[in-house]
Design a protein around this motif. Structure first.
Motif, short mmCIF file in Angstrom:
data_model
loop_
_atom_site.label_atom_id
_atom_site.label_comp_id
_atom_site.label_asym_id
_atom_site.label_seq_id
_atom_site.Cartn_x
_atom_site.Cartn_y
_atom_site.Cartn_z
N GLU A 62 0.83 -1.22 0.00
CA GLU A 62 0.00 0.00 0.00
C GLU A 62 0.86 1.25 0.00
O GLU A 62 0.50 2.26 -0.58
CB GLU A 62 -0.84 0.06 1.29
N HIS A 63 1.98 1.17 0.70
CA HIS A 63 2.86 2.34 0.79
C HIS A 63 3.90 2.37 -0.32
O HIS A 63 4.80 3.22 -0.31
CB HIS A 63 3.56 2.38 2.16
N GLY A 64 3.80 1.45 -1.22
CA GLY A 64 4.73 1.42 -2.35
C GLY A 64 6.16 1.07 -1.94
O GLY A 64 7.12 1.42 -2.63
N ALA A 159 16.53 7.41 10.84
CA ALA A 159 17.59 7.88 9.94
C ALA A 159 17.83 6.91 8.77
O ALA A 159 18.30 7.33 7.71
CB ALA A 159 18.89 8.07 10.73
N ALA A 160 17.49 5.64 8.96
CA ALA A 160 17.72 4.66 7.89
C ALA A 160 16.63 4.71 6.83
O ALA A 160 16.70 4.02 5.81
CB ALA A 160 17.81 3.25 8.49
N LEU A 161 15.58 5.51 7.10
CA LEU A 161 14.44 5.56 6.18
C LEU A 161 14.56 6.70 5.17
O LEU A 161 15.09 7.78 5.49
CB LEU A 161 13.15 5.78 6.97
N ARG A 162 14.00 6.48 4.00
CA ARG A 162 13.87 7.57 3.02
C ARG A 162 12.92 8.62 3.59
O ARG A 162 12.20 8.33 4.55
CB ARG A 162 13.27 7.03 1.72
N HIS A 163 12.83 9.78 2.93
CA HIS A 163 12.03 10.88 3.51
C HIS A 163 10.58 10.50 3.77
O HIS A 163 9.94 11.02 4.67
CB HIS A 163 12.11 12.12 2.60
N ASP A 164 10.03 9.54 2.97
CA ASP A 164 8.63 9.15 3.14
C ASP A 164 8.51 7.70 3.64
O ASP A 164 7.52 7.03 3.39
CB ASP A 164 7.87 9.32 1.82
N GLY A 165 9.54 7.26 4.35
CA GLY A 165 9.60 5.85 4.77
C GLY A 165 8.65 5.50 5.91
O GLY A 165 7.99 6.37 6.50
N LEU A 166 8.63 4.22 6.22
CA LEU A 166 7.65 3.64 7.12
C LEU A 166 8.36 2.72 8.12
O LEU A 166 9.21 1.94 7.73
CB LEU A 166 6.75 2.78 6.23
N LEU A 167 7.98 2.85 9.39
CA LEU A 167 8.49 1.90 10.38
C LEU A 167 7.34 1.01 10.85
O LEU A 167 6.29 1.52 11.22
CB LEU A 167 9.08 2.65 11.59
N GLN A 241 5.45 11.15 11.99
CA GLN A 241 4.32 12.07 11.90
C GLN A 241 2.98 11.43 12.16
O GLN A 241 2.11 12.01 12.79
CB GLN A 241 4.30 12.72 10.50
N ARG A 242 2.79 10.24 11.61
CA ARG A 242 1.50 9.56 11.79
C ARG A 242 1.75 8.15 12.27
O ARG A 242 2.58 7.43 11.69
CB ARG A 242 0.75 9.51 10.47
N ILE A 243 1.05 7.77 13.34
CA ILE A 243 1.25 6.43 13.88
C ILE A 243 -0.10 5.74 14.01
O ILE A 243 -1.01 6.28 14.65
CB ILE A 243 1.93 6.48 15.26
N LYS A 244 -0.22 4.60 13.37
CA LYS A 244 -1.45 3.84 13.45
C LYS A 244 -1.13 2.55 14.21
O LYS A 244 -0.13 1.90 13.91
CB LYS A 244 -1.90 3.51 12.03
N VAL A 264 2.37 1.21 13.05
CA VAL A 264 2.85 1.57 11.72
C VAL A 264 3.08 3.08 11.74
O VAL A 264 2.13 3.85 11.87
CB VAL A 264 1.82 1.19 10.63
N ALA A 265 4.34 3.48 11.67
CA ALA A 265 4.69 4.89 11.84
C ALA A 265 5.23 5.46 10.53
O ALA A 265 6.14 4.88 9.92
CB ALA A 265 5.73 5.02 12.94
N GLU A 266 4.66 6.58 10.12
CA GLU A 266 5.08 7.21 8.86
C GLU A 266 5.97 8.41 9.13
O GLU A 266 5.68 9.23 9.98
CB GLU A 266 3.85 7.65 8.07
N LYS A 267 7.00 8.50 8.32
CA LYS A 267 7.96 9.58 8.51
C LYS A 267 7.42 10.90 7.94
O LYS A 267 7.77 11.97 8.40
CB LYS A 267 9.26 9.18 7.79
#
Ligand code: SAM
Length: 268
Positions: A62-64, A159-167, A241-244, A264-267
């Motif tokens: 979903e997040h590509g 820091a290991a994530l791209r600008h729009d990455g997801l944890l 920024q957003r955590i579900k 699921v946390a979005e950067k």
């Protein structure tokens, strides 16, 4: 300073006062070969895959996301599933013992895993490049015993994530046990009656779990009992920024009180 790694002995050793062992680096001594081997043998990967379905794969798609960093590879379950689903995966873990087992498991599935030994607290020293998603699954984050370590690890994941990455990070639901005390202590069964897990000691700073196998062998894990909202707040503090937060995706004996939470946390 990095803790020196020593080959784990063949027996878990918590010394004379097991509940005093509250140390982030202890994970390297807890996952001894016997424990890990039994776990892998008894919790069939097929059953595990069935219980979680395509939950993580769907979220990642979903997040590509295409390039994934598995920071808690363990014996390789998620790394291998994601590779088989077509993702590009780097498989990291702080335990060389775990990584070598993951590598073997990968080969059994016809894959060569890209393994890197890295402790989360200084992840980016050993991991290079940026990822679409970082996954930290299987109740792994609970191994960090100080808030400083938790913040540092999350900052390293960020820091290991791209600008729009997801944890994607999961944790056991400790709130119920913490709030209602030991009376609420519930026993978790993995794979039918194969592995029985129950809290043996619980306080605000320690969840000591006892794992019993059908041959009556017993192992323990000392973990930090993360509260759901506390984990969410830490993620916010480091910049997500957003955590579900999801409840169990899997079969549970406690429908209203899930065994696990998945954040699921979005950067961006
Ligand atoms: N994700 C796997 C699974 O679900 O089967 C493994 C989960 S296992 C409970 C936790 C893993 O986290 C272990 O492989 C352990 O070595 C790793 N780990 C714990 N603390 C760590 C740290 N500070 N840095 C790197 N790895 C760590």
């Amino acid at each position: 300073m990095q803790t020196e790694y020593k080959t784990p002995s063949q027996q878990q050793d918590y010394g004379s006062d097991p509940i005093a062992v509250r140390d982030t680096a202890n994970y390297q001594r807890e996952y001894i070969q016997d424990f890990v081997g039994k776990w892998d043998q008894l919790i069939s990967w097929e059953a595990r895959a069935k219980s979680e379905g395509n939950f993580f794969i769907d979220i990642l798609k979903e997040h590509g996301a295409r390039k994934i960093l598995d920071v808690a590879t363990g014996t390789g379950f998620h790394s291998i599933r994601l590779r088989e689903a077509g993702f590009e995966v780097v498989s990291a873990d702080g335990s060389p013992e775990m990584l070598s087992r993951a590598f073997e498991n990968g080969r059994d599935h016809g894959l060569i895993l890209r393994t890197v030994q890295a402790d989360w607290r200084w992840l980016n020293r050993d991991i290079h490049g940026k990822f679409d998603a970082v996954i930290c699954l299987g109740n792994s984050f609970t191994h960090l015993f100080s808030e400083r370590d938790r913040r540092k690890a999350l900052a390293e994941f960020y820091a290991a994530l791209r600008h729009d990455g997801l944890l994607i990070l999961d944790q056991r639901n400790y709130d119920g046990i913490l709030d209602s005390g030991f009376s609420s202590k519930h026993i978790y069964y993995y794979c039918g009656e194969n592995v029985k897990a129950e809290p043996e000691h619980m306080d605000d700073g320690l969840a000591r779990f006892r794992y019993e196998f059908p041959d009556k062998s017993v192992f323990h894990l000392n973990m930090y009992p993360l509260r759901k909202d506390y984990t969410r707040k830490l993620m916010q503090d480091v910049g997500f920024q957003r955590i579900k937060t999801y409840g169990d995706f899997q079969e549970t004996h406690h429908q209203d009180d899930p065994d696990f939470f998945i954040h699921v946390a979005e950067k961006q």
